[in-house]
Scaffold this motif. Structure first.
Motif, mmCIF file in Angstrom:
data_model
loop_
_atom_site.group_PDB
_atom_site.id
_atom_site.type_symbol
_atom_site.label_atom_id
_atom_site.label_comp_id
_atom_site.label_asym_id
_atom_site.label_seq_id
_atom_site.Cartn_x
_atom_site.Cartn_y
_atom_site.Cartn_z
ATOM 1 N N PHE A 66 -12.059 34.403 14.056
ATOM 2 C CA PHE A 66 -12.494 33.609 15.216
ATOM 3 C C PHE A 66 -13.516 32.553 14.800
ATOM 4 C CE2 PHE A 66 -11.579 37.513 18.060
ATOM 5 C CZ PHE A 66 -10.232 37.150 18.154
ATOM 6 N N LEU A 67 -14.432 32.938 13.909
ATOM 7 C CA LEU A 67 -15.445 31.977 13.431
ATOM 8 C C LEU A 67 -14.785 30.846 12.645
ATOM 9 C CD1 LEU A 67 -18.530 34.043 12.163
ATOM 10 C CD2 LEU A 67 -18.462 32.480 14.093
ATOM 11 N N LEU A 68 -13.855 31.222 11.747
ATOM 12 C CA LEU A 68 -13.187 30.216 10.913
ATOM 13 C C LEU A 68 -12.337 29.256 11.748
ATOM 14 C CD1 LEU A 68 -12.066 32.412 7.862
ATOM 15 C CD2 LEU A 68 -13.953 30.760 7.956
ATOM 16 N N LEU A 69 -11.857 29.713 12.884
ATOM 17 C CA LEU A 69 -11.065 28.858 13.765
ATOM 18 C C LEU A 69 -11.931 27.860 14.540
ATOM 19 C CD1 LEU A 69 -8.498 31.444 15.221
ATOM 20 C CD2 LEU A 69 -8.018 29.565 13.638
ATOM 21 N N GLY A 70 -13.254 28.009 14.408
ATOM 22 C CA GLY A 70 -14.165 27.073 15.067
ATOM 23 C C GLY A 70 -14.403 27.381 16.534
ATOM 24 N N ILE A 71 -14.099 28.607 16.957
ATOM 25 C CA ILE A 71 -14.334 29.008 18.347
ATOM 26 C C ILE A 71 -15.847 29.138 18.562
ATOM 27 C CG2 ILE A 71 -13.950 30.848 20.045
ATOM 28 C CD1 ILE A 71 -11.337 31.466 18.556
ATOM 29 N N PRO A 72 -16.381 28.677 19.692
ATOM 30 C CA PRO A 72 -17.822 28.798 19.954
ATOM 31 C C PRO A 72 -18.304 30.236 19.809
ATOM 32 C CG PRO A 72 -16.820 27.379 21.598
ATOM 33 C CD PRO A 72 -15.690 27.950 20.775
ATOM 34 N N ILE A 73 -19.506 30.388 19.258
ATOM 35 C CA ILE A 73 -20.012 31.718 18.909
ATOM 36 C C ILE A 73 -20.097 32.640 20.123
ATOM 37 C CG2 ILE A 73 -22.415 30.949 19.109
ATOM 38 C CD1 ILE A 73 -21.076 33.617 16.691
ATOM 39 N N SER A 74 -20.408 32.097 21.295
ATOM 40 C CA SER A 74 -20.497 32.938 22.495
ATOM 41 C C SER A 74 -19.150 33.590 22.791
ATOM 42 C CB SER A 74 -20.971 32.111 23.693
ATOM 43 O OG SER A 74 -20.165 30.964 23.861
ATOM 44 N N LEU A 75 -18.069 32.805 22.685
ATOM 45 C CA LEU A 75 -16.726 33.345 22.918
ATOM 46 C C LEU A 75 -16.306 34.295 21.797
ATOM 47 C CD1 LEU A 75 -14.853 30.180 24.238
ATOM 48 C CD2 LEU A 75 -15.741 32.099 25.559
ATOM 49 N N VAL B 247 -23.123 26.721 9.010
ATOM 50 C CA VAL B 247 -23.129 26.783 10.474
ATOM 51 C C VAL B 247 -24.400 26.196 11.076
ATOM 52 C CG1 VAL B 247 -22.762 28.341 12.450
ATOM 53 C CG2 VAL B 247 -21.701 28.865 10.296
ATOM 54 N N GLY B 248 -25.291 25.633 10.278
ATOM 55 C CA GLY B 248 -26.544 25.096 10.803
ATOM 56 C C GLY B 248 -26.307 24.043 11.880
ATOM 57 N N THR B 249 -26.535 24.416 13.136
ATOM 58 C CA THR B 249 -26.215 23.507 14.246
ATOM 59 C C THR B 249 -27.055 22.239 14.204
ATOM 60 O OG1 THR B 249 -27.720 24.801 15.642
ATOM 61 C CG2 THR B 249 -25.372 25.289 15.814
ATOM 62 N N GLY B 250 -28.291 22.365 13.734
ATOM 63 C CA GLY B 250 -29.153 21.193 13.630
ATOM 64 C C GLY B 250 -28.553 20.137 12.706
ATOM 65 N N LEU B 251 -27.927 20.578 11.627
ATOM 66 C CA LEU B 251 -27.287 19.650 10.687
ATOM 67 C C LEU B 251 -26.180 18.847 11.371
ATOM 68 C CD1 LEU B 251 -26.988 22.017 7.585
ATOM 69 C CD2 LEU B 251 -28.459 20.006 7.739
ATOM 70 N N PHE B 252 -25.382 19.530 12.172
ATOM 71 C CA PHE B 252 -24.275 18.846 12.856
ATOM 72 C C PHE B 252 -24.797 17.869 13.915
ATOM 73 C CE2 PHE B 252 -22.151 22.695 11.265
ATOM 74 C CZ PHE B 252 -21.053 22.114 10.634
ATOM 75 N N ILE B 253 -25.851 18.277 14.628
ATOM 76 C CA ILE B 253 -26.411 17.427 15.685
ATOM 77 C C ILE B 253 -26.959 16.132 15.091
ATOM 78 C CG2 ILE B 253 -28.326 17.222 17.338
ATOM 79 C CD1 ILE B 253 -27.911 20.244 17.904
ATOM 80 N N VAL B 254 -27.809 16.251 14.062
ATOM 81 C CA VAL B 254 -28.440 15.071 13.470
ATOM 82 C C VAL B 254 -27.411 14.235 12.713
ATOM 83 C CG1 VAL B 254 -30.170 14.280 11.802
ATOM 84 C CG2 VAL B 254 -30.703 16.152 13.370
ATOM 85 N N SER B 255 -26.484 14.893 12.043
ATOM 86 C CA SER B 255 -25.427 14.163 11.340
ATOM 87 C C SER B 255 -24.644 13.276 12.296
ATOM 88 C CB SER B 255 -24.477 15.154 10.649
ATOM 89 O OG SER B 255 -23.387 14.492 10.083
ATOM 90 N N SER B 256 -24.382 13.792 13.479
ATOM 91 C CA SER B 256 -23.621 13.034 14.475
ATOM 92 C C SER B 256 -24.443 11.900 15.079
ATOM 93 C CB SER B 256 -23.141 13.979 15.583
ATOM 94 O OG SER B 256 -22.541 13.264 16.622
ATOM 95 N N LEU C 220 -24.671 31.678 8.861
ATOM 96 C CA LEU C 220 -23.354 32.000 9.416
ATOM 97 C C LEU C 220 -23.307 32.036 10.938
ATOM 98 C CD1 LEU C 220 -22.505 34.951 6.980
ATOM 99 C CD2 LEU C 220 -21.702 32.584 6.820
ATOM 100 N N ILE C 221 -24.428 32.444 11.573
ATOM 101 C CA ILE C 221 -24.428 32.685 13.019
ATOM 102 C C ILE C 221 -25.555 31.905 13.671
ATOM 103 C CG2 ILE C 221 -24.561 34.451 14.826
ATOM 104 C CD1 ILE C 221 -23.625 36.500 12.853
ATOM 105 N N ASP C 222 -25.319 31.407 14.876
ATOM 106 C CA ASP C 222 -26.343 30.730 15.662
ATOM 107 C C ASP C 222 -27.572 31.629 15.827
ATOM 108 O OD1 ASP C 222 -27.048 28.543 17.816
ATOM 109 O OD2 ASP C 222 -27.319 30.481 18.813
ATOM 110 N N GLY C 223 -28.766 31.019 15.762
ATOM 111 C CA GLY C 223 -30.011 31.782 15.770
ATOM 112 C C GLY C 223 -30.207 32.648 16.990
#
Length: 426
Positions: A12-21, A374-383, A329-332
């Motif tokens: 599920f993680l590798l498929l890019g499904i949101p961590i909550s789901l 999985v660092g979400t901050g990296l994706f946010i600032v990169s975008s 690997l996982i959201d904080g």
């Protein structure tokens, strides 16, 4: 059967499904593969019970405060005031980024929100003055991790709720570590500025400093009210969030007159959307934690760690290494909700102060915002800053190493977190 559950989680993680789901789907896979389908009857109640806590009310209120401050011109004035004070020294705009992040940390309490907002403001400004986009983006992201450390802090609220620790005590425990992080980044900028000959802007005169100070005074009311109110015992952390929202509304609407009535619907929608995202994650993580407790995984981990060593220093080292790995690997927030029930029995067994441990685990998982993949901050600032992900990862490496070094200092210097709470009788 647990092997199938673990494989499902990874897939599920590798498929890019949101961590909550991912958390919710993995739990359902567990129920189906182990034959515990009767537990599905209690699932809705379990989801609701994970949200039924008064302390969580502070999350939407602090989100509302941040939205009101951004729309009311308060945030921009804090940044401008910082720039007037230190913008003239070599690397001045880099210092402004760190100090402004520390100011905003006392308002927003969310590293992701702060990284997104500051990337829009500071990266273009730093690039105009001659800084590379790589450095500007990396510094903006790295210095945003003080947001969950300096009060108010969403992640401290969640930890306090899960562990039964006073949220007010957690807020006070974060003050000194937040300052240490800020000073650490300032020291790194001083070294890099000397080495790379960073640019500097014109020095402001006393009249400009005075005018900027007068202009920022109403903006400073929000962090002052939050901190002083909790310190004095005038109101709780949750009540301070409500009061801060009112103050931010009054300042933005009547002092700066930048907050317009027509903006309020979008402000409320953003607050509801942000709150729903966090609370849905909390509910799903609570369901996932139920599965872990059913399988007695906390007891297994506890016994394994106790078998390695009964020394609390060794235990904290193992915890830090484990959390640094998990943070990649996982959201904080998800990791926090899953792991706090696992670690709290061990914290008691090793006689570690839960306030001190709370700061350690929250800082550790916040550092995960800076770590791939999985660092979400990296994706946010990169975008937002329009920089390639791999370039940002390379640029942030020195700041990541500094953050880890500071984490270990705070881990083994207990007074850094407990001095202020003990002073106030927590």
């Amino acid at each position: 059967m647990m092997i199938l559950v673990v494989l499902a989680f990874i897939v599920f993680l590798l498929l890019g499904i949101p961590i909550s789901l991912v958390l919710g789907m993995t739990t359902i896979v567990y129920f189906l593969t182990t034959g515990n389908t009767i537990l599905l009857d209690s699932t809705p109640q379990r989801l609701y019970s994970g949200m039924e806590n008064y302390g969580l009310l502070a999350i939407p209120l602090f989100m509302l405060t941040g939205e009101l401050m951004n729309s009311g011109g308060i945030t921009n004035r804090l940044v401008k005031f910082t720039r007037v004070l230190v913008g003239h020294v070599r690397g001045g705009l880099a210092y402004v980024t760190v100090i402004a992040n520390m100011f905003l940390a006392s308002i927003l309490g969310s590293a992701n929100a702060q990284a997104a907002m500051m990337s829009k403001v500071m990266v273009p400004e730093m690039e105009k003055e001659g800084y590379t986009r790589d450095f500007a983006s990396a510094l903006t992201l790295a210095s945003s991790i003080v947001a969950p450390i300096i009060p108010p802090s969403m992640i401290f609220i969640i930890y306090g709720t899960l562990s039964g620790t006073s949220i007010g005590a957690m807020f006070m425990a974060g003050i000194i570590p937040g300052i240490i992080f800020g000073m650490g980044f300032i020291g790194l900028i001083a070294y890099m500025g000397y080495k790379n000959n960073f640019p500097k802007s014109e020095k402001s005169n006393l009249d400009q400093i005075w005018k900027s100070f007068i202009g920022v005074l109403p903006a400073l009311l929000v962090p002052v009210i939050i901190t002083v109110g909790i310190l004095s015992g005038a109101f709780t952390a949750t009540e301070s969030a409500g009061i801060a929202s009112v103050v931010a509304f009054v300042v933005g609407m009547f002092f700066y007159k930048e907050l317009k009535w027509k903006k309020l619907p979008s402000i409320l929608v953003n607050t509801v959307t942000g709150t729903a995202t966090v609370t849905f994650l909390i509910a799903m993580a609570n369901l996932f934690g139920w599965m872990i407790a059913f399988e007695q995984i906390p007891q297994l981990i506890a016994n394994s760690m106790l078998s390695i060593s009964d020394n609390p220093f060794v235990f904290l080292l193992l915890v830090n290494l484990f959390l640094l790995l998990i943070g990649t690997l996982i959201d904080g927030i998800a990791a926090l909700i899953i792991l706090v029930p696992v670690f709290m029995p061990l914290v008691t067994a090793f006689q570690i102060d839960p306030i001190h441990f709370g700061v350690i685990i929250c800082i550790n998982l916040t550092i995960g915002l800076l770590t791939p993949p999985v660092g979400t901050g990296l994706f946010i600032v990169s975008s937002i800053a329009e920089i390639r992900f791999e370039r940002l990862v390379k640029a942030i490496l020195p700041m990541l190493l500094l953050g880890i070094a500071i984490l270990f200092i705070i881990t083994y210097w207990e007074k850094s977190t407990l001095f202020i709470p003990n002073l106030l009788g927590y």
